[in-house]
Write an enzyme that holds these catalytic residues in place. Structure first.
Site, short mmCIF file in Angstrom:
data_model
loop_
_atom_site.label_atom_id
_atom_site.label_comp_id
_atom_site.label_asym_id
_atom_site.label_seq_id
_atom_site.Cartn_x
_atom_site.Cartn_y
_atom_site.Cartn_z
N THR A 55 0.86 -1.19 0.00
CA THR A 55 0.00 0.00 0.00
C THR A 55 0.89 1.24 0.00
O THR A 55 2.02 1.19 0.46
CB THR A 55 -0.92 0.03 1.25
OG1 THR A 55 -1.94 -0.95 1.11
CG2 THR A 55 -1.59 1.37 1.43
N ASP A 71 -3.37 4.82 -2.79
CA ASP A 71 -3.54 4.06 -4.02
C ASP A 71 -4.74 3.14 -3.85
O ASP A 71 -5.39 3.13 -2.81
CB ASP A 71 -2.28 3.26 -4.34
CG ASP A 71 -2.09 2.08 -3.41
OD1 ASP A 71 -2.03 2.30 -2.18
OD2 ASP A 71 -2.01 0.95 -3.89
N ARG A 73 -4.75 -0.42 -4.95
CA ARG A 73 -4.44 -1.84 -5.21
C ARG A 73 -4.48 -2.63 -3.90
O ARG A 73 -3.85 -2.25 -2.91
CB ARG A 73 -3.06 -1.99 -5.86
CG ARG A 73 -2.60 -3.45 -5.97
CD ARG A 73 -1.27 -3.57 -6.68
NE ARG A 73 -1.41 -3.26 -8.09
CZ ARG A 73 -0.39 -3.30 -8.95
NH1 ARG A 73 0.83 -3.60 -8.53
NH2 ARG A 73 -0.59 -3.02 -10.23
N LYS A 87 -9.19 2.85 0.39
CA LYS A 87 -8.31 2.82 1.55
C LYS A 87 -8.44 4.06 2.44
O LYS A 87 -7.73 4.16 3.44
CB LYS A 87 -6.85 2.66 1.10
CG LYS A 87 -6.60 1.39 0.29
CD LYS A 87 -5.15 1.26 -0.10
CE LYS A 87 -4.92 0.02 -0.95
NZ LYS A 87 -3.51 -0.14 -1.34
N GLY A 101 -2.02 -2.23 5.61
CA GLY A 101 -1.89 -3.47 6.36
C GLY A 101 -2.89 -4.50 5.87
O GLY A 101 -3.14 -4.61 4.67
N SER A 183 4.08 -0.03 2.07
CA SER A 183 5.28 -0.53 1.40
C SER A 183 5.86 0.47 0.41
O SER A 183 7.04 0.41 0.09
CB SER A 183 4.96 -1.86 0.68
OG SER A 183 3.87 -1.67 -0.21
N ASP A 220 6.84 0.56 -6.25
CA ASP A 220 6.48 -0.51 -5.32
C ASP A 220 5.48 -1.43 -5.99
O ASP A 220 4.43 -0.97 -6.46
CB ASP A 220 5.89 0.09 -4.03
CG ASP A 220 5.33 -0.99 -3.12
OD1 ASP A 220 6.02 -2.01 -2.93
OD2 ASP A 220 4.21 -0.81 -2.62
N SER A 223 1.81 -1.54 -4.62
CA SER A 223 0.93 -0.38 -4.82
C SER A 223 0.64 -0.25 -6.30
O SER A 223 1.50 -0.54 -7.14
CB SER A 223 1.59 0.90 -4.30
OG SER A 223 2.00 0.75 -2.95
#
Length: 297
Positions: A55, A71, A73, A87, A101, A183, A220, A223
Site C-alpha cells: 500500500t 492508491d 491496489r 483505503k 496493512g 510498502s 512498489d 501499490s
C-alpha cells in the site's frame, strides 16, 4: 530483572556470567522447527511465513486543512485481489483515516472507532475532536500488541485547527506536517521531502499528494492502479475517487507494444487431421406437473 538489594545484584552478576559462558546463540526452538517442518511437508521451506501487504498512503497539512491520499491496489501475497479498493475510511464528518496493512483489520478498526465517535457526538452534542479519535485508535491497537495489522494515517480539522497523525500497528503515534505509510512509503516520502513547503495552497497540496502516490505506485509492486484523494477543510470535505489513473489503461500499453509476426500465425498454419460430428441423442424430459417453464424477460 529488578535489582533491589545486594543479593539481587550478586544473582544478576552470576546469571550474566553463565549466559556469557554458554555463548550468544540460542537453539531452544530447533526441535520445534523440525517437528513443524515434518508436519508441513518435510522441509524448512514449508514453514509459514509472514503475509506480505502492499500500500501507499500519505497525508499532508496545508494552509486551510488536510489532504489525504492513497492508491487502490489490494494484494493477497503476489496476486492482485482488487484493483480499485478504497483505503480512505470515514471516522467522523471532519475526520478521515487512511489504512495500510490487512484490509479486514483496517476496515473493522475504523468502523469500530467511527461508531464510538458517533455515540460520543450524540452524547455531548459537539463536534468530534481529532485527538479523541487518535486516543481511541492507539488504545485499541496497543491492547492487541500489533496483532491487529492496521497502520493508519489520521487526518482531520476541528476547533483547534488541522491535525495529521501516523499510527503504528503497536499503538505508537506521531504528529507530523506530512507523513507516509505502507510498502511504497519510502518513494512517497522522497517526494514530500523534496517539494513540501509550509502553508501550501490547496491545489498545490493536492498535486503534491498525487505525485507522492504516483511515486509509490511506480516504485512498489504492492501499490498500483488509481489515486484517491480526500481534502478536509474546516467546514466541509471533498472526496476525489479515482482522481487519476496513474498506472494507465491496458490499451495504452498494448498500443506501445508491437506483436512479433512469428507470434501471429496465419490461418491454416495448424493442419486439421480429422474432423467428426456426433449429434446428441439423449431425450429431453418435459417439465413435471405444477412446474412452469422459465420466463425469459
Amino acid at each position: 530483572m529488578e535489582i533491589s538489594d545486594a543479593l539481587h545484584a550478586n544473582k544478576f552478576v552470576l546469571d550474566s556470567a553463565k549466559e556469557a559462558e554458554s555463548g550468544g546463540f540460542s537453539f531452544d526452538l530447533t526441535t520445534r522447527n523440525e517437528l513443524l517442518a515434518k508436519q508441513l511437508g518435510g522441509s524448512a521451506t514449508a514453514l509459514p511465513s509472514a503475509w506480505k501487504t502492499g500500500t501507499t498512503i500519505v497525508g499532508i497539512v496545508y494552509k486551510d486543512g488536510v489532504v489525504l491520499g492513497a492508491d487502490t491496489r489490494a494484494t493477497g501475497g503476489t496476486e492482485v485481489v482488487d484493483k480499485n479498493c478504497e483505503k480512505i475510511h470515514y471516522l467522523a464528518p471532519n475526520i478521515w483515516c487512511c489504512g495500510a496493512g490487512t484490509a479486514a483489520d483496517t476496515e473493522k478498526t475504523t468502523e469500530l472507532i467511527a461508531s464510538n465517535l458517533e455515540l460520543l457526538r450524540l452524547s455531548t452534542g459537539t463536534q468530534s475532536r481529532v485527538v479523541t479519535s487518535l486516543t481511541l485508535l492507539k488504545r485499541l491497537l496497543y491492547k492487541y500488541q500489533g496483532n491487529v495489522s492496521a497502520a493508519l494515517v489520521l487526518g482531520g480539522v476541528d476547533v483547534h485547527g488541522p491535525h495529521l497523525y501516523s499510527i503504528q500497528p503497536h499503538g505508537s503515534t506521531q504528529r507530523l506536517p506530512y507523513t507516509t505509510m505502507g510498502s511504497g512509503s519510502l518513494a512517497a516520502m522522497a517526494v514530500f521531502e523534496t517539494r513540501f513547503t509550509e502553508d501550501m495552497e490547496e491545489e498545490a497540496a493536492i498535486e503534491l499528494v498525487k505525485a507522492s502516490i504516483r511515486a509509490g505506485i511506480f516504485n512498489d509492486l504492492g501499490s498500483g492502479s488509481n489515486i484517491d484523494v480526500t481534502v478536509i477543510r474546516k467546514n466541509d470535505i471533498s472526496r476525489f475517487r479515482t482522481i487519476e489513473n496513474a498506472a494507465g489503461d491496458a490499451s495504452t500499453y498494448k498500443a506501445q507494444y508491437e506483436r512479433p509476426v512469428k507470434l501471429t500465425p496465419p490461418a491454416g498454419t495448424t493442419f486439421v487431421i480429422d474432423e467428426s460430428f456426433k449429434p446428441h441423442t439423449a431425450k429431453l424430459f418435459a417439465p413435471s406437473a405444477g412446474v412452469r417453464d422459465m420466463e425469459v424477460v
